[in-house]
Design a protein around this motif. Sequence first.
Motif, short mmCIF file in Angstrom:
data_model
loop_
_atom_site.label_atom_id
_atom_site.label_comp_id
_atom_site.label_asym_id
_atom_site.label_seq_id
_atom_site.Cartn_x
_atom_site.Cartn_y
_atom_site.Cartn_z
N GLU A 35 48.21 -8.20 36.84
CA GLU A 35 46.99 -8.09 37.64
C GLU A 35 47.19 -8.73 39.01
OE1 GLU A 35 43.63 -10.23 36.00
OE2 GLU A 35 42.25 -8.63 36.59
N ASP A 36 46.59 -8.12 40.04
CA ASP A 36 46.58 -8.66 41.41
C ASP A 36 47.97 -9.00 41.96
OD1 ASP A 36 43.80 -8.45 41.42
OD2 ASP A 36 43.54 -10.47 40.60
N GLY A 37 48.95 -8.21 41.60
CA GLY A 37 50.29 -8.41 42.16
C GLY A 37 51.10 -9.51 41.52
N ARG A 88 48.26 -4.61 31.12
CA ARG A 88 48.13 -4.11 32.49
C ARG A 88 46.68 -3.90 32.87
NH1 ARG A 88 50.03 1.76 34.91
NH2 ARG A 88 49.06 1.48 36.95
N ASP A 118 45.93 -3.80 36.33
CA ASP A 118 46.01 -3.27 37.69
C ASP A 118 46.26 -1.76 37.62
OD1 ASP A 118 46.64 -2.56 40.26
OD2 ASP A 118 48.17 -4.10 40.55
N PRO A 119 45.28 -0.94 38.07
CA PRO A 119 45.45 0.52 37.98
C PRO A 119 46.39 1.10 39.04
CG PRO A 119 43.34 0.00 38.98
CD PRO A 119 43.98 -1.32 38.65
N SER A 120 46.76 0.32 40.05
CA SER A 120 47.60 0.86 41.12
C SER A 120 48.97 1.24 40.58
CB SER A 120 47.73 -0.15 42.27
OG SER A 120 48.69 -1.11 41.96
N PRO A 121 49.56 2.34 41.12
CA PRO A 121 50.85 2.81 40.62
C PRO A 121 51.96 1.76 40.73
CG PRO A 121 50.06 4.20 42.45
CD PRO A 121 49.02 3.18 42.21
N CYS A 122 51.74 0.81 41.60
CA CYS A 122 52.71 -0.27 41.78
C CYS A 122 53.02 -0.98 40.46
CB CYS A 122 52.14 -1.27 42.79
SG CYS A 122 53.15 -2.71 43.05
N GLU A 158 52.87 0.24 37.39
CA GLU A 158 53.06 1.11 36.22
C GLU A 158 54.36 0.93 35.45
OE1 GLU A 158 52.79 5.19 37.39
OE2 GLU A 158 54.75 5.20 38.33
N THR A 211 47.51 1.69 31.89
CA THR A 211 46.40 0.91 32.46
C THR A 211 45.38 0.57 31.39
OG1 THR A 211 46.70 2.23 34.44
CG2 THR A 211 44.77 0.83 34.38
N CYS A 262 58.31 -4.84 39.02
CA CYS A 262 57.89 -3.45 39.05
C CYS A 262 58.94 -2.69 39.86
CB CYS A 262 56.50 -3.32 39.69
SG CYS A 262 56.45 -3.76 41.42
#
Length: 119
Positions: free
Chosen positions: A41-43, A64, A66-70, A72, A87, A107
């Motif tokens: 979460e949050d990087g 996970r 964080d939904p951002s593709p980063c 995944e 996600t 990632c």
Amino acid sequence: MTIFINLAGLILMALVVWWFWLSHRKSTAQATTQEATIIVEDGVYSPASIRARAGQSLTLHFDRRDPSPCAEQVIFQGLDTSEFLETDSITTLTLNNLPQGKYRFTCQMQMYQGTLFVE
Ligand SMILES: [Cu+2]
């Protein structure tokens, strides 16, 4: 007189460095584990450092959020292991017969960073 002030400043600086180094050491010196949950979460991976025992298996549950593709994918450098994370769910990954060493897990863009210590 100035030499004393400089000396005092130097000692103070050394103390600050020592303090930060010590507190950092403390935060990474957790007990070895065979199972852990890592929140994505949050990087940041939390926890971002995992300590495991060599020759044993380690089960990691990636939560996970964080939904951002980063976020995944998680890649374990030097262990030939990677996994796609879904996600809002927990992806379990087991690493078997871990060789001793220090491995980074990130990632695919290396924004998320963690370290796995195997000893
Ligand atoms: Cu990324």
